[in-house]
Design a protein around this motif. Structure first.
Motif, PDB file in Angstrom:
ATOM      1  N   TRP A 164       0.817  -1.705   0.275  1.00 47.31           N
ATOM      2  CA  TRP A 164       0.160   0.349  -0.660  1.00 47.31           C
ATOM      3  C   TRP A 164       0.795   1.717   0.020  1.00 47.31           C
ATOM      4  N   HIS A 165       2.353   1.004  -0.181  1.00 44.26           N
ATOM      5  CA  HIS A 165       2.956   2.249  -0.240  1.00 44.26           C
ATOM      6  C   HIS A 165       2.830   1.957  -2.010  1.00 44.26           C
ATOM      7  N   SER A 166       3.320   3.606  -2.502  1.00 44.89           N
ATOM      8  CA  SER A 166       3.305   3.765  -3.692  1.00 44.89           C
ATOM      9  C   SER A 166       4.105   5.014  -3.946  1.00 44.89           C
ATOM     10  N   GLU A 170       1.857   7.154   0.494  1.00 49.41           N
ATOM     11  CA  GLU A 170       1.487   5.946   1.695  1.00 49.41           C
ATOM     12  C   GLU A 170      -0.173   6.059   1.741  1.00 49.41           C
ATOM     13  N   ARG A 171      -0.957   4.809   1.533  1.00 54.44           N
ATOM     14  CA  ARG A 171      -2.218   5.369   2.127  1.00 54.44           C
ATOM     15  C   ARG A 171      -2.750   4.130   3.094  1.00 54.44           C
ATOM     16  N   GLU A 172      -3.815   3.985   3.846  1.00 60.26           N
ATOM     17  CA  GLU A 172      -4.411   3.386   4.590  1.00 60.26           C
ATOM     18  C   GLU A 172      -4.927   1.957   4.357  1.00 60.26           C
ATOM     19  N   ILE A 173      -4.580   0.923   4.438  1.00 57.85           N
ATOM     20  CA  ILE A 173      -5.087  -0.847   4.152  1.00 57.85           C
ATOM     21  C   ILE A 173      -6.477  -0.547   4.804  1.00 57.85           C
ATOM     22  N   THR A 174      -7.054  -0.470   4.263  1.00 58.38           N
ATOM     23  CA  THR A 174      -8.093  -1.410   4.278  1.00 58.38           C
ATOM     24  C   THR A 174      -8.396  -2.527   5.257  1.00 58.38           C
ATOM     25  N   GLU A 177      -8.909  -5.532   2.669  1.00 56.82           N
ATOM     26  CA  GLU A 177      -8.030  -5.763   2.283  1.00 56.82           C
ATOM     27  C   GLU A 177      -6.641  -6.698   3.429  1.00 56.82           C
TER      28      GLU A 177
END
Length: 244
Positions: A164-166, A170-174, A177
């Motif tokens: 979930w890093h790009s 970074e975004r929060e993982i749901t 997921e």
């Protein structure tokens, strides 16, 4: 490392980073007992599934995407380290420095280098993890180990490549997921190789104190073949005879 791994390193001109959960310490990437207790208190009111299942599974997912290359820091050789990590009499110890390790890396992968901090996992929350048990990042658990490993005096290079890093951040993982993530080992790569400049990295090659002279002679020949200065090869001084 053993002789075959040394030759593999010369042939590939790379350092191997095994996946965190492949190492012998089952606590790699885990939280302290004290922190888990605080986490339960701080998340009071959240569904039990989140506290008891999803967050622990999330931490295990992090270990599947973290790769480690480990070094022992010391001013001299350690008899204990030879005994602990040498499975035969043909072992090799590579000598380098922090600066040389950093400068030798010739790879586009993001690599973080840190000394390990040793703490009591029963009663401590590491500095920077927050009194409420929260941690501000996911890499911090890989820079701490239990005090029972303090003899290793470890420096480690870390690849922490979470899905979930790009490049956008970074975004929060749901929760969904996490639920759907497969923890089966075969679903993940067992390790990664990192390209290095061996002439920059290697400052000495120590041959096991238990090895015969022919092993050292063979290493000299191998180093010449791979254009590594053969004068860097030396027999371990731990095996020298005492003076009376």
């Amino acid at each position: 490392m053993d002789f075959t791994k040394f030759v593999s390193m010369l042939e590939s001109r790379s350092l191997y980073f095994p996946r965190a959960d492949k190492l012998e310490d089952p606590f790699e990437g885990s939280l302290t007992a004290e922190q888990v207790g605080h986490r339960k208190d701080s998340l009071e009111g959240y569904p039990n599934e989140w506290i008891e299942e999803l967050l622990p599974k999330f931490r295990r997912i992090c270990t599947r995407h973290t790769f480690l290359n480990c070094w022992h820091m010391n001013d001299g050789e350690s008899a204990a380290m030879w005994d602990l990590y040498l499975k035969a009499d043909q072992g090799i110890c590579i000598e380098s420095t922090y600066e040389s390790l950093i400068e030798s890396i010739d790879d586009e992968q993001d690599i973080f280098v840190s000394k390990i901090q040793y703490i009591d996992y029963e009663s401590r929350i590491p500095p920077g993890w927050g009194a409420d048990g929260h941690i501000g990042d996911t890499i911090t658990p890989f820079t701490h180990k239990r005090t029972s490993y303090e003899h290793e005096q470890e420096l480690r290079a870390i690849i922490h490549d979470l899905p979930w890093h790009s490049e956008e951040g970074e975004r929060e993982i749901t929760p969904d997921e996490i639920r759907s993530s497969d923890l089966d080992e075969s679903a993940y790569e067992p390790g990664r190789s990192v390209n290095v400049d061996l002439s920059e990295l290697i400052e000495g090659i120590h041959v096991s104190p238990e090895s015969d002279k022919w092993i050292r002679d063979l290493l000299v020949d191998v180093c010449e073949k791979y254009e590594i200065d053969p004068d860097l090869v030396a027999q371990s001084k731990i095996g020298e005879n005492p003076s009376f």
